[in-house]
Scaffold this active site. Structure first.
Site, PDB file in Angstrom:
ATOM      1  N   SER A  25       4.596   2.356   7.871  1.00 44.31           N
ATOM      2  CA  SER A  25       4.296   1.290   6.912  1.00 44.31           C
ATOM      3  C   SER A  25       5.537   0.851   6.161  1.00 44.31           C
ATOM      4  O   SER A  25       6.216   1.664   5.540  1.00 44.31           O
ATOM      5  CB  SER A  25       3.257   1.762   5.904  1.00 44.31           C
ATOM      6  N   ASP A  35       0.275  -7.540   1.243  1.00 35.06           N
ATOM      7  CA  ASP A  35       0.699  -6.163   1.498  1.00 35.06           C
ATOM      8  C   ASP A  35       2.222  -6.034   1.536  1.00 35.06           C
ATOM      9  O   ASP A  35       2.785  -5.394   2.423  1.00 35.06           O
ATOM     10  CB  ASP A  35       0.092  -5.640   2.799  1.00 35.06           C
ATOM     11  N   HIS A  93       0.814  -1.220   0.000  1.00 40.05           N
ATOM     12  CA  HIS A  93       0.000   0.000   0.000  1.00 40.05           C
ATOM     13  C   HIS A  93       0.847   1.270   0.000  1.00 40.05           C
ATOM     14  O   HIS A  93       0.331   2.358  -0.253  1.00 40.05           O
ATOM     15  CB  HIS A  93      -1.012  -0.002   1.152  1.00 40.05           C
TER      16      HIS A  93
END
Length: 564
Positions: A246, A168, A137
């Protein structure tokens, strides 16, 4: 409670995810601090029947403490444990990078357009082979990617070479040799035990420099991945993980034990990292095939057999445990072998409990679909089944399964076709998401239910819908038929949008008929409709009657039909 591992049920779990407000860690963009990428929804409340159905997770801190002499004080032992856990942070400073992404997502209501570009950032780290690992993402729908080393003012161009949206994860490469000077490579470790100390390194919001947060492992179990709407193993930690973390590594000593990727919104210090088995599965798949291979599934929807009367009905002996098969994906290998009402007793020799779990480490338990997800495509599993009171063993080939209504469409241009002002598109969840965060309640109910419940019957099958009508004299009166599924063209049942496109474009009759849901009918004079289509496209400044994939396929078929 229904345990489900089918592709359709993964979409149900995506909805369930919004009820728990579990979201992937967003990137930071300096505006809202979450770059508008939270996939969770705050519109619904209530319990989630699919997540967190394993309520008891046994502690394993004694495993760590057992490495030290019990004659010393607990504070001394704790200090040494913490010191060992954080010993690799200095190495990580020369491995963790900040990733700057420019992305542009498609507009699924106007599929010939993209939404305005957005600038966001995330984290990543270097592994052997001069590769950078980050979250999918972080680079989803990217148009331009830069990376920057810790302590350096220079940004370097990066290229995304492989993306696994289900897990992911993504792999980036940097061509510049200057970038790789004095960079350290991090090695992958193993799954940490409960209460073991870890450190998360990355570039969260609140500043521009690298950040390090510390915490311990809270639990390990299959969890809904917000970005890819897939149920895979994840590690819950209590370290402070914030937007921008992230893709950053979670370290224990000098080894990577996970990748930060999402958190539980509305709570403090509950974050999730992707464990090493999932990371290795992704990397090995890319290394072996050159591209992301995906995660396998049996394609089953199963029910616990905790009720004694249910077990008696299916002739389960007292010592037997297992789960009841409710649905089977027609595209799976299990569809030709297993049957509804079979009881799955074991997977590769591992007994399946009545609640669908299997043993895992020190008195922990996880759902048995984890074993299927860790299989490589086209590997087999030995399934023991109770059928009509008799035990049987079957060898079933596992592979990633196609979904009837795709959960995500990242890094792809939407497919569309326009005829006489009617916009035809395949139904996808990103299309439904255009109705807002509360899309489950605001999108067309019939379409939403099909997106979440129905399974494909054939490979390549799509649900084609009339998304909207661009008003013109030729289609006046048909505007109320938008948002209905298209069933037939001139009496022929359509398989997918490509099929509809070919039926319409190659038609040679006078009038053309479309049959829709609710027995609705649309009819045009074909030649008049073709002329009107060109006028409508010019009026709305639409570049083409169809997306590039449909036109290219038609052109290639024409070239094969007319060799030079």
């Amino acid at each position: 409670m229904i345990l489900s591992w089918s592709a359709a049920s993964a979409r149900v779990r995506r909805l369930s995810l919004s009820l728990l407000s579990l979201s992937r860690l967003p990137l930071s963009d300096g505006d809202t601090g979450c770059c508008g990428r939270f996939l969770s929804s705050s519109s619904s409340s209530g319990s989630n029947p699919y997540n967190y159905y394993l309520h008891r997770v046994a502690g394993a801190s004694n495993t760590t403490l057992g490495r030290f002499s019990t004659s010393r004080s607990l504070s001394s032992i704790a200090s040494e444990v913490e010191s060992a856990a954080y010993s690799g942070i200095e190495t990580a400073l020369d491995s963790v990078v900040k990733i700057f992404t420019v992305s542009s997502s498609p507009n699924y209501l106007l599929p010939w357009q993209n939404k305005p570009p957005r600038e966001t950032w995330g984290s990543g780290f270097v592994i052997p082979g001069k590769r950078i690992i980050t979250n999918a993402h972080v680079v989803a729908d990217h148009t331009f990617v830069l990376v920057r080393k810790h302590g350096s003012p220079t940004k370097y161009r990066a290229h995304v070479v492989s993306v696994g949206h289900e897990c992911d994860l993504a792999i980036l490469l940097v061509d510049s040799q200057e970038f790789w000077a004095r960079m350290s490579f991090l090695e992958l470790g193993d799954i940490p035990f409960l209460q073991e100390a870890i450190a998360v390194v990355g570039y969260p919001q609140g500043g521009d420099n690298i950040s390090i947060t510390k915490g311990v492992v809270s639990r390990v179990e299959p969890t809904q991945y917000a970005h890819g709407a897939t149920q895979l193993m994840a590690i819950q930690i209590d370290a402070a993980i914030n937007p921008g973390n992230s893709g950053g590594p979670a370290l224990m000593g000098d080894k990577v034990v996970g990748v930060a990727f999402q958190n539980l919104t509305g709570s403090e210090n509950i974050g999730y990292i992707i464990p090493v088995p999932v990371i290795k599965h992704f990397i090995s798949g890319v290394e072996e095939s050159g591209e992301y291979a995906g995660f396998c599934s049996l394609g089953l929807s199963c029910q616990p057999t905790e009720n004694s009367q249910l077990r008696n009905h299916f002739r389960m002996l007292p010592e037997m445990t297992g789960v009841l098969v409710n649905k089977i994906n027609p595209l799976s290998d299990a569809y030709r072998i297993l049957k509804k009402d079979d009881i799955i007793l074991s997977f590769d020799g591992v007994p399946v409990a009545n609640d669908g779990t299997i043993p895992f480490r020190n008195r922990e338990r996880i759902t048995f679909d984890h074993l299927a997800s860790m299989k490589k495509p086209n590997e087999t599993a030995l399934i023991k089944v109770l059928r009509d009171g008799k035990e049987n063993e079957f060898s079933i080939t596992l592979r990633p399964l196609q979904q009837l209504v795709p959960v995500h469409q990242f890094d792809k241009l939407p497919t569309y076709y326009i005829f006489a002002g009617l916009i035809f598109v395949p139904l996808t969840q990103p299309y439904l998401h255009e109705y807002g965060e509360d899309w489950y309640n605001t999108s067309p109910r019939r379409l939403c239910e099909r997106a979440l419940r129905e399974l494909p019957k054939n490979a390549g099958e799509q649900l084609v819908i009339l998304s909207q009508v661009l008003m013109d004299d030729i289609n006046a009166g048909y505007e109320r038929l938008a948002e209905l599924q298209v069933r037939k063209v001139n009496g022929i049942e359509i398989e997918n949008l490509r099929h509809l496109y070919r039926l319409v474009e190659h038609y040679s009759g006078e009038s053309i008929r479309f049959d829709l849901d609710e027995e609705r009918v649309i009819v045009f004079d074909y030649r008049t409709a073709k002329i009107a289509t060109s006028t409508i496209l010019k009026r709305h400044r639409i570049p083409s009657i169809a997306s590039a994939d449909l036109i290219e396929e038609q052109n290639s078929q024409e070239d094969l039909a007319c060799p030079v």
